[in-house]
Design a protein around this motif. Structure first.
Motif, PDB file in Angstrom:
ATOM      1  N   ASN A  99      13.444   8.042  -6.460  1.00  0.00           N
ATOM      2  CA  ASN A  99      13.671   8.101  -5.017  1.00  0.00           C
ATOM      3  C   ASN A  99      12.399   7.745  -4.252  1.00  0.00           C
ATOM      4  O   ASN A  99      12.451   7.059  -3.237  1.00  0.00           O
ATOM      5  N   GLY A 100      11.251   8.211  -4.743  1.00  0.00           N
ATOM      6  CA  GLY A 100       9.981   7.878  -4.101  1.00  0.00           C
ATOM      7  C   GLY A 100       9.706   6.388  -4.153  1.00  0.00           C
ATOM      8  O   GLY A 100       9.261   5.799  -3.172  1.00  0.00           O
ATOM      9  N   ASN A 101       9.991   5.789  -5.290  1.00  0.00           N
ATOM     10  CA  ASN A 101       9.794   4.343  -5.423  1.00  0.00           C
ATOM     11  C   ASN A 101      10.758   3.571  -4.541  1.00  0.00           C
ATOM     12  O   ASN A 101      10.395   2.540  -3.970  1.00  0.00           O
ATOM     13  N   LEU A 102      11.995   4.054  -4.422  1.00  0.00           N
ATOM     14  CA  LEU A 102      12.956   3.386  -3.545  1.00  0.00           C
ATOM     15  C   LEU A 102      12.505   3.449  -2.087  1.00  0.00           C
ATOM     16  O   LEU A 102      12.647   2.472  -1.348  1.00  0.00           O
ATOM     17  N   LEU A 103      11.949   4.586  -1.693  1.00  0.00           N
ATOM     18  CA  LEU A 103      11.443   4.706  -0.322  1.00  0.00           C
ATOM     19  C   LEU A 103      10.267   3.755  -0.086  1.00  0.00           C
ATOM     20  O   LEU A 103      10.167   3.123   0.975  1.00  0.00           O
ATOM     21  N   LYS A 104       9.380   3.638  -1.079  1.00  0.00           N
ATOM     22  CA  LYS A 104       8.247   2.713  -0.964  1.00  0.00           C
ATOM     23  C   LYS A 104       8.735   1.274  -0.881  1.00  0.00           C
ATOM     24  O   LYS A 104       8.203   0.473  -0.102  1.00  0.00           O
ATOM     25  N   LEU A 105       9.744   0.942  -1.683  1.00  0.00           N
ATOM     26  CA  LEU A 105      10.301  -0.411  -1.651  1.00  0.00           C
ATOM     27  C   LEU A 105      10.963  -0.697  -0.308  1.00  0.00           C
ATOM     28  O   LEU A 105      10.800  -1.785   0.252  1.00  0.00           O
ATOM     29  N   ALA A 106      11.684   0.274   0.219  1.00  0.00           N
ATOM     30  CA  ALA A 106      12.313   0.107   1.532  1.00  0.00           C
ATOM     31  C   ALA A 106      11.257  -0.133   2.604  1.00  0.00           C
ATOM     32  O   ALA A 106      11.430  -0.987   3.491  1.00  0.00           O
ATOM     33  N   GLU A 107      10.148   0.594   2.532  1.00  0.00           N
ATOM     34  CA  GLU A 107       9.056   0.414   3.495  1.00  0.00           C
ATOM     35  C   GLU A 107       8.440  -0.988   3.357  1.00  0.00           C
ATOM     36  O   GLU A 107       8.140  -1.645   4.352  1.00  0.00           O
ATOM     37  N   TYR A 119      -8.734 -13.733   5.303  1.00  0.00           N
ATOM     38  CA  TYR A 119      -7.628 -12.996   4.717  1.00  0.00           C
ATOM     39  C   TYR A 119      -6.939 -13.827   3.645  1.00  0.00           C
ATOM     40  O   TYR A 119      -6.840 -15.051   3.737  1.00  0.00           O
ATOM     41  N   SER A 120      -6.440 -13.118   2.626  1.00  0.00           N
ATOM     42  CA  SER A 120      -5.667 -13.747   1.558  1.00  0.00           C
ATOM     43  C   SER A 120      -4.649 -12.732   1.059  1.00  0.00           C
ATOM     44  O   SER A 120      -4.734 -11.545   1.380  1.00  0.00           O
ATOM     45  N   LEU A 121      -3.677 -13.207   0.273  1.00  0.00           N
ATOM     46  CA  LEU A 121      -2.709 -12.292  -0.312  1.00  0.00           C
ATOM     47  C   LEU A 121      -3.421 -11.399  -1.316  1.00  0.00           C
ATOM     48  O   LEU A 121      -4.362 -11.831  -1.983  1.00  0.00           O
ATOM     49  N   ASN A 122      -2.977 -10.186  -1.424  1.00  0.00           N
ATOM     50  CA  ASN A 122      -3.661  -9.205  -2.260  1.00  0.00           C
ATOM     51  C   ASN A 122      -3.601  -9.548  -3.738  1.00  0.00           C
ATOM     52  O   ASN A 122      -4.570  -9.373  -4.453  1.00  0.00           O
ATOM     53  N   ARG A 147      -3.492  -5.851  10.164  1.00  0.00           N
ATOM     54  CA  ARG A 147      -3.805  -4.455   9.862  1.00  0.00           C
ATOM     55  C   ARG A 147      -2.599  -3.788   9.171  1.00  0.00           C
ATOM     56  O   ARG A 147      -2.756  -3.077   8.181  1.00  0.00           O
ATOM     57  N   VAL A 148      -1.400  -4.068   9.666  1.00  0.00           N
ATOM     58  CA  VAL A 148      -0.188  -3.518   9.042  1.00  0.00           C
ATOM     59  C   VAL A 148      -0.057  -4.049   7.615  1.00  0.00           C
ATOM     60  O   VAL A 148       0.217  -3.288   6.680  1.00  0.00           O
ATOM     61  N   LEU A 149      -0.275  -5.346   7.432  1.00  0.00           N
ATOM     62  CA  LEU A 149      -0.181  -5.951   6.096  1.00  0.00           C
ATOM     63  C   LEU A 149      -1.263  -5.409   5.164  1.00  0.00           C
ATOM     64  O   LEU A 149      -1.019  -5.217   3.970  1.00  0.00           O
ATOM     65  N   ARG A 150      -2.444  -5.168   5.701  1.00  0.00           N
ATOM     66  CA  ARG A 150      -3.547  -4.617   4.903  1.00  0.00           C
ATOM     67  C   ARG A 150      -3.230  -3.185   4.460  1.00  0.00           C
ATOM     68  O   ARG A 150      -3.451  -2.818   3.309  1.00  0.00           O
ATOM     69  N   GLN A 151      -2.704  -2.382   5.377  1.00  0.00           N
ATOM     70  CA  GLN A 151      -2.358  -0.998   5.051  1.00  0.00           C
ATOM     71  C   GLN A 151      -1.271  -0.927   3.980  1.00  0.00           C
ATOM     72  O   GLN A 151      -1.229   0.017   3.205  1.00  0.00           O
ATOM     73  N   ALA A 152      -0.418  -1.942   3.947  1.00  0.00           N
ATOM     74  CA  ALA A 152       0.642  -2.003   2.927  1.00  0.00           C
ATOM     75  C   ALA A 152       0.146  -2.656   1.639  1.00  0.00           C
ATOM     76  O   ALA A 152       0.921  -2.849   0.716  1.00  0.00           O
ATOM     77  N   ARG A 153      -1.125  -2.988   1.604  1.00  0.00           N
ATOM     78  CA  ARG A 153      -1.769  -3.620   0.438  1.00  0.00           C
ATOM     79  C   ARG A 153      -1.145  -4.984   0.098  1.00  0.00           C
ATOM     80  O   ARG A 153      -1.099  -5.387  -1.048  1.00  0.00           O
ATOM     81  N   LEU A 154      -0.661  -5.681   1.127  1.00  0.00           N
ATOM     82  CA  LEU A 154      -0.097  -7.010   0.922  1.00  0.00           C
ATOM     83  C   LEU A 154      -1.155  -8.095   1.103  1.00  0.00           C
ATOM     84  O   LEU A 154      -1.042  -9.166   0.511  1.00  0.00           O
ATOM     85  N   VAL A 155      -2.149  -7.824   1.935  1.00  0.00           N
ATOM     86  CA  VAL A 155      -3.251  -8.768   2.123  1.00  0.00           C
ATOM     87  C   VAL A 155      -4.575  -8.046   1.930  1.00  0.00           C
ATOM     88  O   VAL A 155      -4.654  -6.817   2.019  1.00  0.00           O
ATOM     89  N   THR A 156      -5.576  -8.823   1.673  1.00  0.00           N
ATOM     90  CA  THR A 156      -6.931  -8.309   1.551  1.00  0.00           C
ATOM     91  C   THR A 156      -7.833  -9.257   2.335  1.00  0.00           C
ATOM     92  O   THR A 156      -7.381 -10.322   2.769  1.00  0.00           O
ATOM     93  N   ILE A 186       8.340  -3.850   6.258  1.00  0.00           N
ATOM     94  CA  ILE A 186       7.130  -4.536   6.709  1.00  0.00           C
ATOM     95  C   ILE A 186       7.314  -6.052   6.626  1.00  0.00           C
ATOM     96  O   ILE A 186       6.959  -6.788   7.545  1.00  0.00           O
ATOM     97  N   LEU A 187       7.886  -6.523   5.531  1.00  0.00           N
ATOM     98  CA  LEU A 187       8.113  -7.961   5.371  1.00  0.00           C
ATOM     99  C   LEU A 187       9.287  -8.457   6.211  1.00  0.00           C
ATOM    100  O   LEU A 187       9.482  -9.667   6.347  1.00  0.00           O
TER     101      LEU A 187
END
Length: 95
Positions: free
Chosen positions: A5-13, A75-78, A56-65, A17-18
């Motif tokens: 359930n925790g992983n599903l919530l993370k995936l939904a988030e 910036y680039s993809l993580n 900043r939103v993408l960075r917080q989601a660890r999608l970009v660095t 974001i995307l």
């Protein structure tokens, strides 16, 4: 089951974001090259502060660095997972 359930919530988030067209366009641009905020803003025809907010939103989601070179942040993809996820999604909608 709780972990699942925790992983599903993370995936939904992640998909939430995307799900934003501006953030998805930024990710699409970063599929090709790393870019600085000014270049992303110019390419998208948006203001630098609006792009910075989305990054900043993408960075917080660890999608970009980013890496700093002087006062400029590039910036680039993580990682390859982000690229794979976006490319698979684009293949899916094109199918």
């Amino acid at each position: 089951m709780t972990n699942n359930n925790g992983n599903l919530l993370k995936l939904a988030e992640l998909f939430k974001i995307l799900g934003d067209p501006t953030r998805l366009k930024i990710v699409q641009l970063l599929l090709e090259n790393e870019m600085c905020v000014n270049h992303i803003a110019e390419t998208m025809g948006m203001g630098q502060s609006a792009i910075s907010h989305q990054l900043r939103v993408l960075r917080q989601a660890r999608l970009v660095t980013y890496r700093k070179e002087g006062k400029t942040a590039y910036y680039s993809l993580n990682d390859d997972h982000v690229e794979g996820l976006v490319r698979m999604g684009m293949d899916h909608v094109a199918h």
